[in-house]
Design a protein around this motif. Structure first.
Motif, PDB file in Angstrom:
ATOM      1  N   VAL A  63       1.918  12.806 -12.764  1.00  0.00           N
ATOM      2  CA  VAL A  63       2.124  13.188 -11.606  1.00  0.00           C
ATOM      3  C   VAL A  63       2.784  14.574 -11.651  1.00  0.00           C
ATOM      4  O   VAL A  63       2.326  15.677 -10.503  1.00  0.00           O
ATOM      5  CB  VAL A  63       2.806  12.357 -10.620  1.00  0.00           C
ATOM      6  N   ARG A  64       3.715  15.061 -12.444  1.00  0.00           N
ATOM      7  CA  ARG A  64       4.938  15.824 -12.753  1.00  0.00           C
ATOM      8  C   ARG A  64       3.416  16.960 -12.519  1.00  0.00           C
ATOM      9  O   ARG A  64       3.415  18.162 -11.563  1.00  0.00           O
ATOM     10  CB  ARG A  64       5.117  15.830 -13.366  1.00  0.00           C
ATOM     11  N   THR A  65       2.258  17.620 -13.054  1.00  0.00           N
ATOM     12  CA  THR A  65       1.139  17.986 -13.648  1.00  0.00           C
ATOM     13  C   THR A  65       0.298  18.410 -12.687  1.00  0.00           C
ATOM     14  O   THR A  65      -0.529  19.349 -11.956  1.00  0.00           O
ATOM     15  CB  THR A  65       0.357  17.948 -14.766  1.00  0.00           C
ATOM     16  N   MET A  66       0.009  17.361 -11.679  1.00  0.00           N
ATOM     17  CA  MET A  66      -0.570  16.716 -10.288  1.00  0.00           C
ATOM     18  C   MET A  66      -0.086  17.195  -9.694  1.00  0.00           C
ATOM     19  O   MET A  66      -0.348  18.819  -8.218  1.00  0.00           O
ATOM     20  CB  MET A  66      -0.876  15.522  -9.831  1.00  0.00           C
ATOM     21  N   ASN A  67       1.035  17.034  -9.306  1.00  0.00           N
ATOM     22  CA  ASN A  67       2.172  17.895  -8.351  1.00  0.00           C
ATOM     23  C   ASN A  67       3.168  19.329  -8.124  1.00  0.00           C
ATOM     24  O   ASN A  67       2.872  19.890  -6.976  1.00  0.00           O
ATOM     25  CB  ASN A  67       4.070  17.467  -8.269  1.00  0.00           C
ATOM     26  N   ASP A  68       2.072  20.106  -9.748  1.00  0.00           N
ATOM     27  CA  ASP A  68       2.569  21.340  -9.489  1.00  0.00           C
ATOM     28  C   ASP A  68       0.908  22.320  -9.196  1.00  0.00           C
ATOM     29  O   ASP A  68       1.549  22.917  -8.331  1.00  0.00           O
ATOM     30  CB  ASP A  68       2.368  21.918 -11.184  1.00  0.00           C
ATOM     31  N   CYS A  69      -0.196  21.259  -8.778  1.00  0.00           N
ATOM     32  CA  CYS A  69      -0.962  21.758  -7.591  1.00  0.00           C
ATOM     33  C   CYS A  69      -0.902  21.698  -5.995  1.00  0.00           C
ATOM     34  O   CYS A  69      -1.454  22.163  -5.247  1.00  0.00           O
ATOM     35  CB  CYS A  69      -2.412  21.108  -8.166  1.00  0.00           C
ATOM     36  N   LEU A  70       0.555  21.509  -6.030  1.00  0.00           N
ATOM     37  CA  LEU A  70       0.667  21.138  -4.431  1.00  0.00           C
ATOM     38  C   LEU A  70       2.069  21.860  -3.420  1.00  0.00           C
ATOM     39  O   LEU A  70       2.883  22.200  -4.423  1.00  0.00           O
ATOM     40  CB  LEU A  70       0.825  19.576  -3.969  1.00  0.00           C
ATOM     41  N   HIS A  71       1.436  21.614  -2.415  1.00  0.00           N
ATOM     42  CA  HIS A  71       2.654  22.124  -1.796  1.00  0.00           C
ATOM     43  C   HIS A  71       4.236  21.306  -1.390  1.00  0.00           C
ATOM     44  O   HIS A  71       3.447  20.333  -2.055  1.00  0.00           O
ATOM     45  CB  HIS A  71       2.112  22.970  -0.041  1.00  0.00           C
ATOM     46  N   GLY A  72       5.197  21.431  -1.279  1.00  0.00           N
ATOM     47  CA  GLY A  72       6.048  21.085  -1.693  1.00  0.00           C
ATOM     48  C   GLY A  72       6.523  19.593   0.262  1.00  0.00           C
ATOM     49  O   GLY A  72       7.271  19.213  -0.005  1.00  0.00           O
TER      50      GLY A  72
ATOM     51  N   ARG B  72       0.613  -1.045   0.024  1.00  0.00           N
ATOM     52  CA  ARG B  72       0.111  -0.052  -0.059  1.00  0.00           C
ATOM     53  C   ARG B  72       1.139   1.425  -0.352  1.00  0.00           C
ATOM     54  O   ARG B  72       1.517   0.767   0.998  1.00  0.00           O
ATOM     55  CB  ARG B  72      -0.901   0.016   1.301  1.00  0.00           C
ATOM     56  N   VAL B  73       0.877   1.962  -1.409  1.00  0.00           N
ATOM     57  CA  VAL B  73       1.002   3.427  -0.434  1.00  0.00           C
ATOM     58  C   VAL B  73       0.703   4.612  -0.696  1.00  0.00           C
ATOM     59  O   VAL B  73      -1.061   4.614  -0.805  1.00  0.00           O
ATOM     60  CB  VAL B  73       1.599   3.790  -2.702  1.00  0.00           C
ATOM     61  N   VAL B  74       1.247   5.075   0.423  1.00  0.00           N
ATOM     62  CA  VAL B  74       0.301   6.507   1.181  1.00  0.00           C
ATOM     63  C   VAL B  74       0.716   7.332   1.215  1.00  0.00           C
ATOM     64  O   VAL B  74       2.081   7.952   1.123  1.00  0.00           O
ATOM     65  CB  VAL B  74       0.533   6.521   3.142  1.00  0.00           C
ATOM     66  N   ARG B  75      -0.013   8.604   0.274  1.00  0.00           N
ATOM     67  CA  ARG B  75       0.737  10.159   0.382  1.00  0.00           C
ATOM     68  C   ARG B  75      -0.443  10.662   0.789  1.00  0.00           C
ATOM     69  O   ARG B  75      -1.132  10.988   0.907  1.00  0.00           O
ATOM     70  CB  ARG B  75       0.747  10.457  -1.686  1.00  0.00           C
ATOM     71  N   LEU B  76       1.026  11.690   1.576  1.00  0.00           N
ATOM     72  CA  LEU B  76       0.267  12.763   2.695  1.00  0.00           C
ATOM     73  C   LEU B  76       0.143  13.818   1.516  1.00  0.00           C
ATOM     74  O   LEU B  76       1.602  14.217   1.007  1.00  0.00           O
ATOM     75  CB  LEU B  76       0.415  12.682   4.064  1.00  0.00           C
ATOM     76  N   LEU B  77      -0.922  14.780   0.868  1.00  0.00           N
ATOM     77  CA  LEU B  77      -0.427  15.785   0.615  1.00  0.00           C
ATOM     78  C   LEU B  77      -1.257  17.595   0.857  1.00  0.00           C
ATOM     79  O   LEU B  77      -2.025  17.108   1.188  1.00  0.00           O
ATOM     80  CB  LEU B  77      -1.538  15.554  -1.026  1.00  0.00           C
ATOM     81  N   ARG B  78      -1.150  18.224   0.465  1.00  0.00           N
ATOM     82  CA  ARG B  78      -1.645  19.711   0.980  1.00  0.00           C
ATOM     83  C   ARG B  78      -1.153  20.600  -0.102  1.00  0.00           C
ATOM     84  O   ARG B  78      -0.898  20.790  -1.238  1.00  0.00           O
ATOM     85  CB  ARG B  78      -0.174  20.673   1.971  1.00  0.00           C
ATOM     86  N   VAL B  79      -2.608  20.784  -0.656  1.00  0.00           N
ATOM     87  CA  VAL B  79      -3.551  20.975  -2.254  1.00  0.00           C
ATOM     88  C   VAL B  79      -3.241  22.455  -2.013  1.00  0.00           C
ATOM     89  O   VAL B  79      -3.884  23.663  -0.600  1.00  0.00           O
ATOM     90  CB  VAL B  79      -4.400  20.915  -3.095  1.00  0.00           C
ATOM     91  N   ARG B  80      -2.613  23.531  -3.168  1.00  0.00           N
ATOM     92  CA  ARG B  80      -2.553  25.051  -2.659  1.00  0.00           C
ATOM     93  C   ARG B  80      -3.968  25.105  -2.616  1.00  0.00           C
ATOM     94  O   ARG B  80      -4.701  25.583  -3.562  1.00  0.00           O
ATOM     95  CB  ARG B  80      -1.575  25.772  -4.070  1.00  0.00           C
TER      96      ARG B  80
END
Length: 110
Positions: free
Chosen positions: A86-95, A14-22
């Motif tokens: 994923v690169r385009t999706m990650n552009d919407c996220l904080h680092g 299982r892959v778990v990603r914690l993300l913060r969307v801008r």
């Protein structure tokens, strides 16, 4: 519940990603996520996933996916189409995002 209800899933991960969307990028994030998910659904070894949004902090998101094996997730991570999506999706996220891969040890049916 009996011991017959619990199964070992030694191969699954299982892959778990914690993300913060801008702020203001939520709609774009969801569009890009759906593109990534559509590719994942066609990728060998993908078993499913969930995308969740925090009720306490709407900028915080949790993305989990399950895979048949560690080899399957490694193949997904090195897929050129996945990297571009994923690169385009990650552009919407904080680092301050994180990704962790876990071995599924036990599954209990619902």
């Amino acid at each position: 519940m009996t011991s017959d209800d619990v199964t070992s899933d030694e191969g699954r991960v299982r892959v778990v990603r914690l993300l913060r969307v801008r702020a203001g990028r939520e709609a774009a994030f969801l569009r890009h996520y759906h593109d990534v998910r559509a590719r994942a659904e066609r990728f060998p070894g993908h078993l499913g996933e969930q995308l969740c949004r925090s009720l306490d902090d709407p900028a915080q998101w949790l993305l989990t996916s399950e895979w048949e094996s560690l080899a399957a997730i490694k193949g997904w991570r090195t897929d050129p189409e996945h990297a571009a999506l994923v690169r385009t999706m990650n552009d919407c996220l904080h680092g301050d995002r994180s990704t962790t891969v876990y071995r599924v040890m036990v599954t209990v049916p619902g």
